[in-house]
Design an enzyme around this catalytic site. Structure first.
Site, PDB file in Angstrom:
ATOM      1  N   PHE A   1       0.851  -1.195   0.000  1.00  0.00           N
ATOM      2  CA  PHE A   1       0.000   0.000   0.000  1.00  0.00           C
ATOM      3  C   PHE A   1       0.889   1.247   0.000  1.00  0.00           C
ATOM      4  O   PHE A   1       1.848   1.327   0.774  1.00  0.00           O
ATOM      5  CB  PHE A   1      -0.906  -0.025   1.235  1.00  0.00           C
ATOM      6  CG  PHE A   1      -1.972   1.021   1.223  1.00  0.00           C
ATOM      7  CD1 PHE A   1      -3.104   0.856   0.447  1.00  0.00           C
ATOM      8  CD2 PHE A   1      -1.832   2.174   1.971  1.00  0.00           C
ATOM      9  CE1 PHE A   1      -4.093   1.828   0.437  1.00  0.00           C
ATOM     10  CE2 PHE A   1      -2.826   3.148   1.970  1.00  0.00           C
ATOM     11  CZ  PHE A   1      -3.963   2.966   1.193  1.00  0.00           C
TER      12      PHE A   1
ATOM     13  N   ASP B   1       2.351  -5.099   8.534  1.00  0.00           N
ATOM     14  CA  ASP B   1       1.140  -4.278   8.491  1.00  0.00           C
ATOM     15  C   ASP B   1      -0.058  -5.227   8.398  1.00  0.00           C
ATOM     16  O   ASP B   1      -0.144  -6.020   7.454  1.00  0.00           O
ATOM     17  CB  ASP B   1       1.191  -3.333   7.286  1.00  0.00           C
ATOM     18  CG  ASP B   1       0.049  -2.325   7.304  1.00  0.00           C
ATOM     19  OD1 ASP B   1      -1.024  -2.654   7.857  1.00  0.00           O
ATOM     20  OD2 ASP B   1       0.225  -1.215   6.763  1.00  0.00           O
TER      21      ASP B   1
ATOM     22  N   TYR C   1     -10.418   0.938  10.990  1.00  0.00           N
ATOM     23  CA  TYR C   1     -11.679   1.242  10.293  1.00  0.00           C
ATOM     24  C   TYR C   1     -12.025   0.251   9.189  1.00  0.00           C
ATOM     25  O   TYR C   1     -13.023   0.407   8.524  1.00  0.00           O
ATOM     26  CB  TYR C   1     -11.666   2.668   9.729  1.00  0.00           C
ATOM     27  CG  TYR C   1     -10.483   3.026   8.856  1.00  0.00           C
ATOM     28  CD1 TYR C   1     -10.421   2.601   7.537  1.00  0.00           C
ATOM     29  CD2 TYR C   1      -9.442   3.794   9.350  1.00  0.00           C
ATOM     30  CE1 TYR C   1      -9.336   2.921   6.745  1.00  0.00           C
ATOM     31  CE2 TYR C   1      -8.350   4.118   8.565  1.00  0.00           C
ATOM     32  CZ  TYR C   1      -8.309   3.679   7.261  1.00  0.00           C
ATOM     33  OH  TYR C   1      -7.231   3.993   6.476  1.00  0.00           O
ATOM     34  N   LYS C   2     -11.184  -0.760   8.966  1.00  0.00           N
ATOM     35  CA  LYS C   2     -11.498  -1.757   7.937  1.00  0.00           C
ATOM     36  C   LYS C   2     -12.280  -2.902   8.580  1.00  0.00           C
ATOM     37  O   LYS C   2     -13.411  -2.700   8.988  1.00  0.00           O
ATOM     38  CB  LYS C   2     -10.203  -2.203   7.260  1.00  0.00           C
ATOM     39  CG  LYS C   2      -9.600  -1.064   6.425  1.00  0.00           C
ATOM     40  CD  LYS C   2      -8.224  -1.373   5.871  1.00  0.00           C
ATOM     41  CE  LYS C   2      -7.727  -0.185   5.063  1.00  0.00           C
ATOM     42  NZ  LYS C   2      -6.262  -0.213   4.863  1.00  0.00           N
TER      43      LYS C   2
ATOM     44  N   ARG D   1     -12.505  -4.893  -6.748  1.00  0.00           N
ATOM     45  CA  ARG D   1     -12.146  -5.490  -5.461  1.00  0.00           C
ATOM     46  C   ARG D   1     -13.392  -5.715  -4.609  1.00  0.00           C
ATOM     47  O   ARG D   1     -14.197  -4.795  -4.428  1.00  0.00           O
ATOM     48  CB  ARG D   1     -11.169  -4.544  -4.748  1.00  0.00           C
ATOM     49  CG  ARG D   1     -10.488  -5.138  -3.542  1.00  0.00           C
ATOM     50  CD  ARG D   1      -9.434  -4.214  -3.007  1.00  0.00           C
ATOM     51  NE  ARG D   1     -10.028  -3.031  -2.391  1.00  0.00           N
ATOM     52  CZ  ARG D   1      -9.440  -2.340  -1.411  1.00  0.00           C
ATOM     53  NH1 ARG D   1      -8.256  -2.687  -0.962  1.00  0.00           N
ATOM     54  NH2 ARG D   1     -10.041  -1.271  -0.907  1.00  0.00           N
TER      55      ARG D   1
HETATM   56  C1  LIG Z   1      -5.674   0.994   4.615  1.00  0.00           C
HETATM   57  C2  LIG Z   1      -4.210   0.873   4.762  1.00  0.00           C
HETATM   58  C3  LIG Z   1      -3.472   1.875   5.386  1.00  0.00           C
HETATM   59  C4  LIG Z   1      -4.178   3.125   5.837  1.00  0.00           C
HETATM   60  O1  LIG Z   1      -3.348   4.027   6.473  1.00  0.00           O
HETATM   61  P1  LIG Z   1      -3.992   5.334   7.108  1.00  0.00           P
HETATM   62  O2  LIG Z   1      -2.909   5.922   7.885  1.00  0.00           O
HETATM   63  O3  LIG Z   1      -5.180   4.909   7.900  1.00  0.00           O
HETATM   64  O4  LIG Z   1      -4.455   6.193   5.982  1.00  0.00           O
HETATM   65  C5  LIG Z   1      -2.118   1.686   5.557  1.00  0.00           C
HETATM   66  N1  LIG Z   1      -1.510   0.562   5.107  1.00  0.00           N
HETATM   67  C6  LIG Z   1      -2.196  -0.426   4.488  1.00  0.00           C
HETATM   68  C7  LIG Z   1      -1.494  -1.644   4.019  1.00  0.00           C
HETATM   69  C8  LIG Z   1      -3.558  -0.288   4.284  1.00  0.00           C
HETATM   70  O5  LIG Z   1      -4.249  -1.239   3.664  1.00  0.00           O
END
Ligand SMILES: *Cc1c(COP(=O)(O)O)cnc(C)c1O
Length: 429
Positions: A132, A201, A226-227, A388
């Site tokens: 990401f 992560d 939040y996921k 997705r």
């Molecule tokens: C959703 C996601 C993030 C989100 O980071 P934020 O700091 O909440 O914007 C980070 N890393 C991964 C791999 C994600 O899927």
């Protein structure tokens, strides 16, 4: 490819599903098939009332006394303890705080300090090219700041990349674009054998697949609230550090909430023992309260078999989706980007299509079938545009899967996706 599965079969599976009652914990609109819980989880029903109580009573009436009387002060640690079993962490090892990006900065910095103190020649961070972007950007920023190097590779290149000049291997356990999952224990063991620390992560893993950080012997981990944890838009994220490392280094954002005695107001910084030093400043109590409602559903799920039962259902849902798409949407140029092997699959299915992926997702959203689109590399590399679909077993059922595929079939068969209104790009995809 054909299938003998019918809508009635799917309804029968829902009727027999021991996890089906969990859906009642969510304020999910009845006419919506929500396959985007991997991006923003659905609101737990309890959240509206809980947040109202915090605003009206705890803040509105009790005011500053609530830091003690409503136990606001240790909420990050208490939520961390509630979350810990989902990720194979122990009590006192996790705090819920800040964002995923910010927590990554903290742990990556601490990991670099540790690795380079032991071995200054280690000046590389290795990660996946399709990680990401925020993870890569945070690593890039740290590398700039410290004159280090970020090396980006493909997953199959990991073994060869674990060389003596690498400090940290930073991976996302489940890939956000493809849903492919790493073998955390095996990759961690390979990194350790080469003297390399690991940062995992768990943005697409926590609450989605069983995770065992301690079992894998991982070093550092962060993840998203939040996921799959359903903590609300921009919910506080979490951070875990293996107890063998926790007291070794300061994290760089050494604010007063990470101090051993914040209310002594001393001019010098003394880090709190353990994970508490990974806090920075005053915490967002209203947001943490909403996150707690998301975690409460997982606590309720414990009685129904917990993460193992959720994982079984998740795999059944994603298997079903793949089978139905391949049988009922054949001939429309859809490909599968997600691994078929269960051990390599997270809780999402990603379809590829050379053209029209964005518009197909928009046409589905207009039918209240909500997934999302993730852009590929425009043919420059191996990543195509992606449709997705996330499958959250807490609130997605088997008939939902059937109906989603039926909508997809209609959108493709009638070329509905070619309408101009579905081909205008919005800011958030
Ligand atoms: C959703 C996601 C993030 C989100 O980071 P934020 O700091 O909440 O914007 C980070 N890393 C991964 C791999 C994600 O899927």
């Amino acid at each position: 490819m054909t299938t003998s599965i019918t809508l009635q079969d799917c309804q029968a599976r829902d009727a027999a599903d021991p996890l089906a009652p969990l859906r009642a914990h969510f304020a999910l609109p009845a006419d919506t098939i929500y396959l985007d819980g991997n991006s923003l989880g659905v609101a737990p029903r309890a959240a509206a009332e809980r947040v109202a109580q915090v605003v009206k009573q705890e803040w509105g009436n009790d005011l500053i006394r609530s830091w003690n009387s409503a136990s606001w002060f240790d909420l990050p640690q208490r939520l961390g303890d509630q979350l810990a079993p989902l990720i194979g962490a122990g009590p006192g090892e996790v705090v819920c705080t800040d964002s995923t990006s910010i927590n990554l900065y903290k742990v990556l910095s601490a990991a670099l300090n540790m690795a380079r103190e032991d071995s200054p020649a280690r000046r590389r961070i290795v990660s996946e090219r399709s990680n990401f972007p925020t993870d890569l950007y945070i690593a890039e920023g740290l590398c700039r700041e410290r004159g280090l190097e970020l090396v980006l590779i493909e997953p199959e290149e990991i073994p060869a990349a674990l060389t003596a000049d690498v400090a940290v291997l930073m991976l996302t356990h489940v890939n956000y674009r493809t849903g492919a999952m790493h073998d955390m224990a095996a990759v961690t063991a390979a990194a350790h054998a080469a003297g390399i620390l690991t940062v995992w992560d768990l943005a697409h893993s926590a609450g989605a697949v069983p995770v065992d950080l301690n079992g894998a012997g991982a070093d550092f981990s962060i993840g998203c609230g939040y996921k799959y944890l359903n903590g609300g838009p921009g919910a506080p994220a979490f951070v875990w550090v293996h107890p063998r490392h926790a007291d070794r280094f300061w994290q760089p954002l050494s604010g007063w909430w990470g101090h051993a005695a914040p209310f002594q107001f001393t001019p010098d910084y003394q880090p709190a023992p353990g994970i508490t030093r990974y806090l920075c400043g005053t915490q967002p109590i209203i947001s943490l309260s909403a996150l707690q409602c998301g975690l409460d559903v997982f606590t309720a799920a414990q009685a129904l078999g917990g993460m193992q039962a959720l994982r079984q259902k998740s795999l059944a849902l994603t298997d079903l989706f793949i089978e139905l798409v391949e049988a009922r949407c054949a001939g429309h140029g859809l490909g599968l980007a997600t691994p078929r092997e269960h051990a390599q699959r997270g809780s999402q299915v990603c379809l590829t299509r050379d053209i029209g992926a964005y518009a197909i997702v928009q046409a589905l959203i207009a039918r209240n079938v909500i997934g999302d689109f993730r852009k590929g590399d425009g043919g420059a590399g191996r990543h195509k545009d992606i449709l997705r679909f996330g499958f959250t077993p807490l609130y997605v059922g088997f008939a939902d899967v059937w109906n989603a595929v039926e909508h997809l079939r209609q959108v493709l068969d009638t070329a509905e996706w070619q309408r101009p209104e579905f081909n205008q790009q919005h800011a958030v995809t």
